[in-house]
Design a protein around this motif. Structure first.
Motif: not given
Length: 337
Positions: A1-6, A39-48
């Motif tokens: 999951x972390x690799x996908x997010x990165x 969205x699938x990784x549940x990244x919040x708007x402020x994180x973006x």
């Protein structure tokens, strides 16, 4: 999951650089796909927003102080937005759950309070009850006696929603539990008054009119507990007369007594029973006058009783600026010609 997010973060930075340098709309399409992955990784708007700020700082180390300050302002705004947005979502979910529960309760109420119009010699019966909201604070009920008589109850709880519906259910089952010999209007109201006074919140009162039609005598006996007056239509004279209905609402005093009234019905006569939701309807900013209601009732007089009440409601509901202020219940009894 972390690799996908990165990987998504790196791709976002790359596409941001491409777009800034070329204004290529293909980069916007890729950004759209990245956002779905966020969205699938549940990244919040402020994180973006924070990812965006870091990308800008890497791409433009000499970014002006004003731009940096504006991005910090955006980040704080999005953090607050995220908290507020989550609260709104939680409220919406709670509201949806509550609406679902109320719908279940409304369906149960319809089942518990359902009543059939019995066949009564010489009488045509029409009844309609339309709640303003999901739960109906009005109640009407018909009981056919072994002697061929008809008991008619119409009531309105002062107070709405689920408590009103529970109160109506209690009243209905109380009436069902009375012996037929005690179904005289005054006895019904006096017994129900004790039930309501003992079991219902002191801030909740019930208005009720109970009538008994005796076909062999062509007579209607009735008593009222503070309920909206009904109307008697005298076919021979061609006019409406307000029915006398004095009486204290149910639940105020434990030993209240009620006066019984009676009407003799001739061929073509009618009895109109209603709740205050009928006379408290509005056209825009004004209430509908009682005379207007009676004129509409007279307009559809040629119809059978059930169609009659339905057409009366439909007439008002189809008017411009019509607005119900309360539950709408109307009963019409027609003595056969």
């Amino acid at each position: 999951m972390e690799n996908t997010i990165q990987s998504d973060v790196n791709e976002y930075k790359n596409q941001l650089k491409v777009y800034i340098e070329t204004q290529d709309e293909q980069a916007l399409y890729v950004a759209e796909q990245i956002s779905k992955s966020f969205i699938k990784s549940n990244i919040l708007p402020e994180e973006i927003v924070n990812i965006h700020i870091q990308a800008l700082q890497e791409l433009y180390p000499q970014l002006s102080a004003d731009i940096s300050a504006s991005m910090s302002f955006l980040l704080e705004t999005m953090i607050s937005y995220g908290v507020a947005h989550q609260e709104v979502q939680d409220l919406r979910e709670e509201q949806f759950a509550l609406r679902s529960e109320i719908q279940v309760a409304a369906n149960m109420q319809n089942t518990f309070l359902a009543t059939n119009k019995p066949d009564i010699e010489g009488l045509d019966i029409g009844a309609i009850s339309v709640p303003k909201h999901q739960m109906n604070g009005d109640y009407h009920y018909f009981i056919k006696g072994n002697d061929g008589s008809l008991g008619i109850a119409i009531a309105d709880v002062i107070g709405k929603g689920v408590p009103a519906a529970l109160c109506m259910s209690m009243i209905k089952y109380s009436v069902d539990s009375f012996y037929e010999e005690s179904l005289k209007p005054t006895m019904i109201l006096e017994n129900l008054n004790r039930v309501v006074e003992r079991n219902v919140d002191p801030n909740m009162f019930v208005t009720m009119l109970y009538a008994q039609y005796l076909p062999k005598k062509s007579k209607l006996e009735f008593a009222s507990a503070g309920h909206e007056p009904g109307f008697y239509y005298n076919a021979a004279k061609g006019n409406f007369v307000e029915m006398e209905t004095k009486g204290l609402v149910l639940g105020v005093l434990p030993n209240t007594t009620y006066k019984q009234y009676e009407l003799e019905l001739a061929a073509g006569d009618k009895v109109i029973l209603l709740t205050d939701g009928v006379t408290e309807c509005r056209y825009g900013d004004r209430f509908i006058e009682v005379d207007e209601v009676l004129d509409v009732i007279k307009k559809y007089d040629y119809l059978p009783a059930q169609q009659h009440v339905e057409y009366v409601y439909r007439h008002f509901n189809n008017q411009p600026d019509f607005r119900m202020e309360d539950d709408f219940t109307l009963i019409i009894l027609k003595k056969h010609v």
